[in-house]
Design a protein around this motif. Structure first.
Motif, PDB file in Angstrom:
ATOM      1  N   VAL A   1       0.888  -1.050  -0.002  1.00 40.46           N
ATOM      2  CA  VAL A   1      -0.159   0.020   0.090  1.00 40.46           C
ATOM      3  C   VAL A   1       0.904   1.155  -0.038  1.00 40.46           C
ATOM      4  O   VAL A   1       1.916   1.268   0.670  1.00 40.46           O
ATOM      5  CB  VAL A   1      -0.885  -0.065   1.241  1.00 40.46           C
ATOM      6  N   THR A   2       0.343   2.210  -0.783  1.00 43.12           N
ATOM      7  CA  THR A   2       1.151   3.574  -0.818  1.00 43.12           C
ATOM      8  C   THR A   2       0.772   4.270   0.360  1.00 43.12           C
ATOM      9  O   THR A   2      -0.566   4.611   0.657  1.00 43.12           O
ATOM     10  CB  THR A   2       1.170   4.156  -2.088  1.00 43.12           C
ATOM     11  N   VAL A   3       1.882   4.730   0.988  1.00 43.20           N
ATOM     12  CA  VAL A   3       1.246   5.675   2.447  1.00 43.20           C
ATOM     13  C   VAL A   3       0.923   6.981   1.785  1.00 43.20           C
ATOM     14  O   VAL A   3       1.412   7.606   0.900  1.00 43.20           O
ATOM     15  CB  VAL A   3       2.558   6.024   3.360  1.00 43.20           C
ATOM     16  N   SER A   4      -0.311   7.385   2.223  1.00 47.12           N
ATOM     17  CA  SER A   4      -1.048   8.590   1.744  1.00 47.12           C
ATOM     18  C   SER A   4      -0.085   9.961   2.116  1.00 47.12           C
ATOM     19  O   SER A   4       0.251  10.074   3.137  1.00 47.12           O
ATOM     20  CB  SER A   4      -2.481   8.671   2.282  1.00 47.12           C
ATOM     21  N   ASP A   5      -0.062  10.736   1.319  1.00 48.42           N
ATOM     22  CA  ASP A   5       0.643  12.151   1.734  1.00 48.42           C
ATOM     23  C   ASP A   5      -0.481  13.073   2.134  1.00 48.42           C
ATOM     24  O   ASP A   5      -0.225  14.510   2.446  1.00 48.42           O
ATOM     25  CB  ASP A   5       1.258  12.694   0.448  1.00 48.42           C
ATOM     26  N   ARG A   6      -1.624  12.750   2.489  1.00 52.93           N
ATOM     27  CA  ARG A   6      -2.673  13.648   3.077  1.00 52.93           C
ATOM     28  C   ARG A   6      -2.252  14.110   4.685  1.00 52.93           C
ATOM     29  O   ARG A   6      -1.583  13.375   5.286  1.00 52.93           O
ATOM     30  CB  ARG A   6      -3.999  12.776   3.627  1.00 52.93           C
ATOM     31  N   THR A   7      -2.184  15.517   4.546  1.00 53.21           N
ATOM     32  CA  THR A   7      -1.488  16.167   5.751  1.00 53.21           C
ATOM     33  C   THR A   7      -2.764  16.255   6.849  1.00 53.21           C
ATOM     34  O   THR A   7      -3.832  16.845   6.651  1.00 53.21           O
ATOM     35  CB  THR A   7      -1.188  17.489   5.451  1.00 53.21           C
ATOM     36  N   PRO A   8      -2.573  15.845   7.989  1.00 51.30           N
ATOM     37  CA  PRO A   8      -3.581  16.158   9.090  1.00 51.30           C
ATOM     38  C   PRO A   8      -3.904  17.362   9.430  1.00 51.30           C
ATOM     39  O   PRO A   8      -3.041  18.402   9.157  1.00 51.30           O
ATOM     40  CB  PRO A   8      -2.881  15.330  10.362  1.00 51.30           C
ATOM     41  N   LEU A   9      -5.247  17.827   9.420  1.00 47.67           N
ATOM     42  CA  LEU A   9      -5.612  18.999   9.692  1.00 47.67           C
ATOM     43  C   LEU A   9      -5.370  19.555  11.010  1.00 47.67           C
ATOM     44  O   LEU A   9      -5.385  18.908  11.986  1.00 47.67           O
ATOM     45  CB  LEU A   9      -7.203  18.994   9.591  1.00 47.67           C
ATOM     46  N   HIS A  10      -4.674  20.729  11.280  1.00 47.61           N
ATOM     47  CA  HIS A  10      -4.384  21.277  12.483  1.00 47.61           C
ATOM     48  C   HIS A  10      -5.658  22.177  12.941  1.00 47.61           C
ATOM     49  O   HIS A  10      -6.214  22.801  12.388  1.00 47.61           O
ATOM     50  CB  HIS A  10      -3.212  22.511  12.190  1.00 47.61           C
ATOM     51  N   LEU A  11      -6.077  21.743  14.104  1.00 50.59           N
ATOM     52  CA  LEU A  11      -7.072  22.234  14.770  1.00 50.59           C
ATOM     53  C   LEU A  11      -7.085  22.771  16.045  1.00 50.59           C
ATOM     54  O   LEU A  11      -5.829  22.649  16.791  1.00 50.59           O
ATOM     55  CB  LEU A  11      -8.078  20.843  15.040  1.00 50.59           C
ATOM     56  N   GLY A  12      -8.041  23.746  16.302  1.00 52.20           N
ATOM     57  CA  GLY A  12      -7.740  24.361  17.689  1.00 52.20           C
ATOM     58  C   GLY A  12      -8.874  23.676  18.758  1.00 52.20           C
ATOM     59  O   GLY A  12      -9.083  22.398  18.585  1.00 52.20           O
ATOM     60  N   ALA A  13      -8.968  24.030  19.879  1.00 51.69           N
ATOM     61  CA  ALA A  13      -9.538  23.215  20.963  1.00 51.69           C
ATOM     62  C   ALA A  13     -11.029  22.822  20.763  1.00 51.69           C
ATOM     63  O   ALA A  13     -11.761  23.672  20.234  1.00 51.69           O
ATOM     64  CB  ALA A  13      -9.507  23.862  22.381  1.00 51.69           C
ATOM     65  N   PRO A  14     -11.529  21.691  20.831  1.00 48.91           N
ATOM     66  CA  PRO A  14     -12.948  21.271  20.957  1.00 48.91           C
ATOM     67  C   PRO A  14     -13.629  21.688  22.021  1.00 48.91           C
ATOM     68  O   PRO A  14     -14.913  21.797  22.023  1.00 48.91           O
ATOM     69  CB  PRO A  14     -12.748  19.856  20.806  1.00 48.91           C
ATOM     70  N   LEU A  15     -12.898  21.991  23.141  1.00 47.51           N
ATOM     71  CA  LEU A  15     -13.400  22.006  24.329  1.00 47.51           C
ATOM     72  C   LEU A  15     -12.848  23.273  25.168  1.00 47.51           C
ATOM     73  O   LEU A  15     -11.637  23.450  25.102  1.00 47.51           O
ATOM     74  CB  LEU A  15     -13.552  20.701  25.363  1.00 47.51           C
ATOM     75  N   LYS A  16     -13.514  23.995  26.033  1.00 48.52           N
ATOM     76  CA  LYS A  16     -13.101  25.003  26.772  1.00 48.52           C
ATOM     77  C   LYS A  16     -12.704  24.554  28.120  1.00 48.52           C
ATOM     78  O   LYS A  16     -13.336  24.092  29.183  1.00 48.52           O
ATOM     79  CB  LYS A  16     -14.123  26.273  26.905  1.00 48.52           C
ATOM     80  N   GLY A  17     -11.325  24.913  28.609  1.00 44.48           N
ATOM     81  CA  GLY A  17     -11.025  24.707  30.097  1.00 44.48           C
ATOM     82  C   GLY A  17     -10.851  23.237  30.424  1.00 44.48           C
ATOM     83  O   GLY A  17     -11.605  22.249  29.739  1.00 44.48           O
ATOM     84  N   GLY A  18     -10.386  23.018  31.642  1.00 44.34           N
ATOM     85  CA  GLY A  18     -10.723  21.724  32.287  1.00 44.34           C
ATOM     86  C   GLY A  18      -9.698  20.500  32.018  1.00 44.34           C
ATOM     87  O   GLY A  18      -8.715  20.652  31.004  1.00 44.34           O
ATOM     88  N   LEU A  19      -9.875  19.474  32.744  1.00 40.13           N
ATOM     89  CA  LEU A  19      -9.021  18.139  32.179  1.00 40.13           C
ATOM     90  C   LEU A  19      -9.953  17.392  31.568  1.00 40.13           C
ATOM     91  O   LEU A  19     -11.133  17.178  32.098  1.00 40.13           O
ATOM     92  CB  LEU A  19      -8.563  17.448  33.421  1.00 40.13           C
ATOM     93  N   TRP A  20      -9.588  16.466  30.485  1.00 40.52           N
ATOM     94  CA  TRP A  20     -10.498  15.714  29.888  1.00 40.52           C
ATOM     95  C   TRP A  20      -9.571  14.175  29.635  1.00 40.52           C
ATOM     96  O   TRP A  20      -8.430  14.349  29.200  1.00 40.52           O
ATOM     97  CB  TRP A  20     -10.587  16.376  28.361  1.00 40.52           C
ATOM     98  N   LEU A  21     -10.285  13.108  29.689  1.00 42.14           N
ATOM     99  CA  LEU A  21      -9.699  11.897  29.457  1.00 42.14           C
ATOM    100  C   LEU A  21     -10.233  11.527  27.743  1.00 42.14           C
ATOM    101  O   LEU A  21     -11.134  11.808  27.737  1.00 42.14           O
ATOM    102  CB  LEU A  21     -10.225  10.814  30.414  1.00 42.14           C
ATOM    103  N   ALA A  22      -9.094  11.371  27.069  1.00 40.85           N
ATOM    104  CA  ALA A  22      -9.171  10.989  25.859  1.00 40.85           C
ATOM    105  C   ALA A  22      -9.684   9.518  25.675  1.00 40.85           C
ATOM    106  O   ALA A  22      -8.803   8.561  25.427  1.00 40.85           O
ATOM    107  CB  ALA A  22      -8.045  11.033  24.776  1.00 40.85           C
ATOM    108  N   HIS A  23     -10.992   9.423  25.980  1.00 36.99           N
ATOM    109  CA  HIS A  23     -11.560   7.673  26.214  1.00 36.99           C
ATOM    110  C   HIS A  23     -11.571   6.984  24.921  1.00 36.99           C
ATOM    111  O   HIS A  23     -12.166   7.692  23.978  1.00 36.99           O
ATOM    112  CB  HIS A  23     -12.742   7.743  26.889  1.00 36.99           C
TER     113      HIS A  23
END
Length: 352
Positions: free
Chosen positions: A116-138
């Motif tokens: 398989v050829t590895v895609s050259d797609r660049t991951p999109l750079h995003l801002g925060a989805p939530l404001k403040g606090g601690l979050w478990l990336a479950h």
């Protein structure tokens, strides 16, 4: 390989690839094929990953019964979920796979190639989805046992994984608990959960292409029936989908009833409040389901990697610790990350 992988940076500071290899046992006279090993090589024959028999059993779906080896029955298909941590330097351009099997008569067969050829797609750079606090990336990236990456969706002859890089963000306090101390965890209210009602933010500027509000929310930790359909309406409850351009669609699910503040066709700006964290749809507890995919719909979409501009990591936390079971969660030394994707069951925050 139904969908070519593309590299991304994880919150562990390393670059990764995540993809699937679908293996079909065509001939009935071989009986069940037992995968014994997998080697993934790059274009320079450098071995990027080796899985032995136990590793194959852990990576394949349907999963074998406890203590039994992996097997693909005649006429059946198995899916290998491949996670590669890449060495430093430029990512590979192509991947080649060597898989060794034995059949019920003890005969060995090998597949060598499956490139398989590895895609050259660049991951999109995003801002925060939530404001403040601690979050478990479950149930996040890297966990092939999760209900996200491990869920294949079939529609009209197409098999995709819309939630390949999805994350359930669960709000926690400084002790790592998801809710206040209560006598009966099955009697909690929304007000007991630290993340409930938190502002949900647009991660980038774009156009709202799907939205729903007004759906009832469930009682926390209450059992739910099977969803009516594997679709946005069947799974997401109150939701927003934003077209970020370039074939990238940000999906937000399980929003609080009455909180959605955007409308279909509206242009939103990065950082704009679009709703509040809730527990609508197919959700066992208050959290924000966030995903990036290459289509606005759920069915027929492929999950694609993305990174957050700024994300601080505080080490792993188990699901038990989330509910106050076992040893108390202890934060690791903070890791300030830039352009990274939080990996599964890592505690994170989004600095301004």
């Amino acid at each position: 390989m139904p969908f070519a992988p593309s590299p991304f940076n994880g919150s562990d500071g390393h670059q990764h690839l995540a993809y699937e290899v679908q293996v079909t046992n065509v001939y009935g006279d071989t009986g069940t094929l037992r995968p014994r090993s997998l080697d993934v090589l790059d274009e320079n024959d450098r071995v990027l990953l080796h899985l032995d028999e136990a590793g194959m059993a852990a990576a394949i779906r349907p999963a074998p019964e406890d203590g039994k080896p992996a097997g693909i029955a005649a006429g059946k298909r198995g899916t290998l979920f491949v996670w590669i941590t890449l060495p430093a330097g430029a990512p590979p351009q192509t991947l080649r796979h060597r898989i060794v099997f034995t059949d019920e008569k003890g005969r060995t067969s090998r597949v060598d190639g499956v490139s398989v050829t590895v895609s050259d797609r660049t991951p999109l750079h995003l801002g925060a989805p939530l404001k403040g606090g601690l979050w478990l990336a479950h149930e996040g990236p890297g966990n092939a046992h999760s209900h996200h990456w491990g869920s294949l969706v079939a529609v009209n002859g197409t098999l995709t994984i819309p939630q390949r890089f999805a994350i359930d963000f669960v709000g926690i306090d400084k002790r790592g608990r998801a809710f206040k101390s209560v006598k009966d965890i099955h009697a909690t209210t929304y007000a007991d959960w630290f993340g409930y009602g938190a502002d949900v933010l647009a991660v980038a500027s774009g156009t709202v292409v799907a939205v729903r509000d007004g759906q009832d929310e469930h009682k926390p930790l209450e059992g739910q029936p099977e969803p009516a359909s594997l679709s946005l309406d069947g799974l997401f409850g109150n939701y927003v989908v934003i077209d970020l351009g370039g074939g990238n669609f940000a999906g937000y699910a399980h929003l609080k009833r009455g909180s959605v503040s955007v409308t279909l066709g509206q242009t939103v700006a990065r950082g704009q409040v679009i709703g509040a964290l809730g527990q609508s749809g197919n959700s066992a507890a208050p959290h924000l389901h966030f995903q990036m995919a290459n289509a606005a719909t759920f069915e027929g979409a492929e999950g694609v990697p993305y990174v957050f501009d700024k994300v601080d990591s505080f080490g792993p936390e188990s699901e038990g610790q989330l509910f106050g079971i076992g040893d108390r969660w202890q934060p690791a030394k903070i890791r300030h990350g830039f352009d990274q994707l939080p990996l599964s069951d890592t505690v994170v925050s989004f600095p301004r």
